[in-house]
Design an enzyme around this catalytic site. Structure first.
Site, PDB file in Angstrom:
ATOM      1  N   SER A 106      44.070 -93.731 -60.126  1.00  0.00           N
ATOM      2  CA  SER A 106      44.408 -92.445 -59.418  1.00  0.00           C
ATOM      3  C   SER A 106      45.485 -92.810 -58.376  1.00  0.00           C
ATOM      4  CB  SER A 106      43.201 -91.715 -58.896  1.00  0.00           C
ATOM      5  OG  SER A 106      43.570 -90.747 -58.210  1.00  0.00           O
ATOM      6  N   TYR A 115      35.438 -92.175 -53.224  1.00  0.00           N
ATOM      7  CA  TYR A 115      36.267 -92.000 -54.468  1.00  0.00           C
ATOM      8  C   TYR A 115      37.482 -92.746 -54.235  1.00  0.00           C
ATOM      9  CZ  TYR A 115      39.386 -89.862 -58.051  1.00  0.00           C
ATOM     10  OH  TYR A 115      40.163 -89.823 -59.094  1.00  0.00           O
TER      11      TYR A 115
END
Length: 260
Positions: free
Chosen positions: A133, A146
């Site tokens: 990501s 995350y």
């Protein structure tokens, strides 16, 4: 990709499901891994392939997955480690359980997938793609677990590429920005409620400073995955390919000058 066998984790929805559809159109044989059987069966009805229901972050589940793959296909030519999840909250807001859940969903799932599938990939001189990501490149507010896990995925990518390149295995990561998936749609809900706007307006808001001014389609990320698995990427390993519409190139401190 015709005749090649590709395993996809998180294959029941979002990017994973679209990757399955794209690769099936190109003639790949698929292994579809996920925790929920019904979505996997729905994808398999359109793409064919072997459905394996379980947790990508469980060595116990991989112990039964790998023999099933060997029996059905003999080996693996490619793997897309796409399974992931959330990790919301700042460090002080993140409990032990939240931290462990974020690591398990985003990092452990990729590591266990890679470790289990590497013998089959070595056998076929195959390729592995880890779904990272742009959170692997920069930190958003209040997403400590995350962000940390996705940063670690780049370290895992480089370690695997370094160790298994001599055996013919290529390992790369993809760093998407916003992608229009059911998960991202759900993340738009607070913005929609706060500003009284619809889903399209919420996506426009979060991509207002992105050079391409839009989120990615899952089909666009699937195309990047297909490229990295293919012979066209035969010299590429240890890379992180950013697919974010240009958001990570924006010089944030200068944004105020554009509003003068």
């Amino acid at each position: 990709m015709k005749g090649r066998t590709v395993l996809i984790t998180g294959a029941g929805s979002g990017i994973g499901a679209v990757c399955a559809q794209r690769l099936a159109r190109d003639g790949a044989q698929l292994v579809l891994v996920g925790r929920r059987r019904e979505p996997l069966e729905d994808v398999a009805a359109r793409t064919g392939g072997l459905v394996l229901c379980g947790d990508a972050a469980s060595s116990t589940d991989w112990a039964r997955f790998i023999p099933a793959i060997r029996e059905r296909f003999g080996g693996l030519d490619g793997v897309i480690a796409n399974a992931g999840g959330h990790g919301l909250g700042s460090a002080s807001e993140t409990s032990d359980e939240d931290w462990q859940a974020a690591m398990r969903a985003n990092l452990d799932s990729a590591f266990y997938t890679a470790r289990a599938s590497l013998p089959l990939l070595v056998q076929q001189r195959g390729a592995l793609v880890l779904m990272a990501s742009i959170a692997a490149l920069a930190a958003g507010e209040g997403v400590c677990g995350y962000t940390t896990a996705k940063h670690a995925l780049l370290g895992l990518t480089r370690s695997l590429a370094r160790d298994y390149g001599p055996q013919g295995v290529r390992v790369n990561a993809i760093c998407p920005g916003w992608v229009r998936t059911p998960m991202a749609d759900a993340e738009m809900q607070p913005l929609m409620e706060r500003h009284g706007e619809d889903l399209e307006a919420a996506y426009a808001r979060v991509t207002a400073e992105v050079p391409l001014r839009r989120p990615a389609k899952p089909e666009e990320i699937a195309s990047v995955c297909r490229f990295l698995l293919s012979d066209e990427a035969s010299i590429i390993t240890g890379a992180n390919l950013v697919a974010d519409g240009g958001s990570s190139i924006v010089d944030v401190p200068t944004l105020a000058f554009g509003r003068i």
